[in-house]
Design an enzyme around this catalytic site. Structure first.
Site, short mmCIF file in Angstrom:
data_model
loop_
_atom_site.label_atom_id
_atom_site.label_comp_id
_atom_site.label_asym_id
_atom_site.label_seq_id
_atom_site.Cartn_x
_atom_site.Cartn_y
_atom_site.Cartn_z
N LYS A 282 38.06 72.51 40.30
CA LYS A 282 38.06 72.57 38.84
C LYS A 282 38.93 71.46 38.26
O LYS A 282 39.93 71.06 38.86
CB LYS A 282 38.67 73.91 38.37
CG LYS A 282 37.87 75.15 38.64
CD LYS A 282 38.65 76.38 38.16
CE LYS A 282 37.93 77.67 38.46
NZ LYS A 282 36.78 77.90 37.55
N ARG A 356 30.89 85.88 42.62
CA ARG A 356 29.69 86.63 43.02
C ARG A 356 29.62 86.77 44.54
O ARG A 356 29.04 87.73 45.04
CB ARG A 356 28.44 85.97 42.43
CG ARG A 356 28.08 84.61 42.95
CD ARG A 356 27.15 83.85 42.01
NE ARG A 356 27.88 83.36 40.85
CZ ARG A 356 27.31 82.72 39.82
NH1 ARG A 356 26.00 82.51 39.83
NH2 ARG A 356 28.03 82.31 38.81
#
Length: 526
Positions: A282, A356
């Site tokens: 990120k 997820r």
């Protein structure tokens, strides 16, 4: 640094007595709610202000404020002790969110005052509406005075509220208000802890302590246990962690009254204690707040705490996926093919879609127990924030006929959700040439929907399931009645979903009478 917040000992007293100056002087501060509906002359608001304590001052301030338009709030100080008094004008048609927001604004008028004993009164309101405003103000006052972690060398002075006196028609479920406050406070506290304090290992230790306090069963699936279970999706995320303390926690609550068990509930939470993004690192702005990526797990355990304190008539398992998503030579990479514990193979596309992955195995394990309902919580996708902003959270379900109830619970609680489509044709976007399913897509279009469709692969069709993408988990300046950026969104919502919408079982929830939280006292007076 304490990993768990201190227990609060606020008391709620409910009265129906004459509103007078003496009653106001018995408290450190007072809030009085009045009807904002216009009178026939078009100038006055609500019932006659002449019958309020300190009426002359209030009427004068009201006339002055009316020169600028409709009056929403009047804040002043009264009596020789200059006690703060706030008059709030509310419409009977106001939504739960609007009432909670008005209550939070009313509390802010007490800035600089130490409020230990608060009076909340309604003036001339119908009983049902009076109950709603009393509950909203009580909830806002508790949220505003809940201590948050502080690591300053000179900790700021904190004044906790000790007593809230409610005066007006109607009444509130004080047990429920206090239970939901404790759950929300726990969720916000855990999320606020720095990532070098709330590591995966420390989080597990905090949950062990909490389980002892609350009488929950506790078990922990470490990496070795998860390898035996074939939980490759979770283990892929944990692979780069320097400390081998990742794993899945299972907390167990069992309804005490076995005759009225209304169903078996599974709460599942994403607990990524820090998210670098992994190999797909990120940028700094996106990584800065990533200690909050465990807020789904905090909401799940906060909800469990609230339901436990209410002696909820369910058997509840709470499954928390605890790990970090770090970068290093062992980090999982795009194009790897991973096998989850239910046998589904996953083609990795992006290492920052780790939530997820961790939830996939956690959901698969939770549903092996054949629960009557699964609810999972996760700060899962930026796409959901882009779709809804931070004012709503996204909801997804494999039971389309529940959509109305899911949204009704949001409107009733003031923690609003919006249900997104879950049509099967979305699965075509996740077709993989080498595995059963793509982890995500490269272009991220509708990623919140595709993430839900991905998770759907790990929930059997016969198991009712709701997925909450917590877009409203972090809002600058707070949201509704919550004054902190981290909102703990979901505890209040889920309590309403279960106890008001009654998705589990066909019997209404009966308020607990036998179990009282420590320090709690509710008195009914005439």
């Amino acid at each position: 640094m304490e990993l768990l917040p201190a227990e609060r000992n606020a008391r709620i007293e409910q009265r129906k007595t004459r509103l007078n100056e003496r009653l106001l002087r018995e408290h450190d501060g007072s809030v009085i709610f009045c009807d904002a509906s216009s009178q026939p002359d078009g100038h006055s608001q609500g019932p006659s202000l002449a019958t309020l304590p300190f009426a002359a001052l209030i009427e004068k301030l009201h006339r002055e404020a009316q020169r600028s338009g409709p009056v929403g709030m009047i804040a002043t100080r009264v009596s020789p002790d200059a006690l703060p008094l706030t008059i709030v004008f509310v419409k009977p048609t106001a939504s739960a969110f609007e009432l909670l927001t008005a209550a939070a604004r009313a509390w802010k008028t007490f800035a600089g005052s130490s409020i230990r004993n608060l009076l909340v009164a309604s003036h001339g309101l119908e009983p049902a509406f009076s109950s709603r405003v009393l509950e909203a103000m009580t909830t806002a006052a508790l949220a505003a005075t809940a201590a948050m972690p502080a690591l300053k060398s000179k900790p700021p002075r904190h004044v906790d509220i000790e007593r809230i006196t409610l005066n007006g028609e109607g009444g509130i479920d004080a047990d429920r208000v206090l239970a939901v406050d404790r759950g929300n406070h726990l969720a916000r506290w855990l999320t606020t802890l720095p990532p070098n304090v709330l590591t995966s290992g420390n989080y597990r230790r905090a949950l062990t302590t909490l389980a002892r306090r609350c009488g929950w069963g506790f078990s922990f699936f470490n990496e070795a246990a998860l390898r035996r279970l074939g939980a490759g999706a979770f283990l892929a995320v944990a692979r780069a962690n320097e400390h081998r303390d990742a794993g899945i926690v299972r907390l167990r609550y069992r309804a005490r009254d076995r005759r009225r068990v209304a169903g078996k509930l599974a709460l599942v939470g994403k607990g990524i204690c820090f998210d670098t993004g992994g190999i797909n690192l990120k940028p700094h702005k996106s990584m800065y707040q990533m200690h909050e990526d465990m807020q789904g797990s905090a909401v799940a355990v906060g909800t469990l705490r609230a339901l436990t304190d209410l002696d909820a008539p369910y058997d509840i398992d709470c499954w928390l996926a605890l790990t970090e998503n770090e970068i290093g030579p062992r980090a999982y990479r795009p194009q790897e093919v991973i096998r989850a514990s239910n046998g589904v193979t996953i083609q990795v596309v992006h290492s920052d879609a780790e939530g997820r992955m961790a939830l996939a195995d956690t959901l698969a394990l939770a549903t092996r127990e054949k629960p009557s309902l699964v609810i999972d919580y996760a700060t899962l996708t930026g796409a959901c924030v882009m779709a809804l902003t931070e004012r709503f959270s996204g909801a997804f379900t494999n039971r389309p006929d529940w959509r109305t109830q899911i949204e009704l619970a949001g409107r009733a609680s003031g923690e609003r959700v919006w249900t997104f489509p879950m049509d099967e044709d979305f699965d075509a976007d996740l077709d993989s040439p080498v595995a059963d399913v793509l982890q995500c897509t490269l272009d991220s279009k509708g990623d919140h929907i595709l993430a839900a469709r991905f998770l759907n692969r790990f929930v059997p069709a016969e198991t009712p399931w709701i997925h909450i993408d917590l877009a409203a988990s972090n809002r600058s300046g707070g949201l509704g009645h919550i004054p902190t950026d981290f909102t703990g969104f979901g505890v209040r919502y889920t309590t309403s979903l279960l106890l008001d919408q009654q998705l589990l079982g066909d019997r209404p929830h009966k308020k607990a009478t036998g179990k009282q939280a420590a320090g709690k006292l509710v008195r009914l007076r005439k």
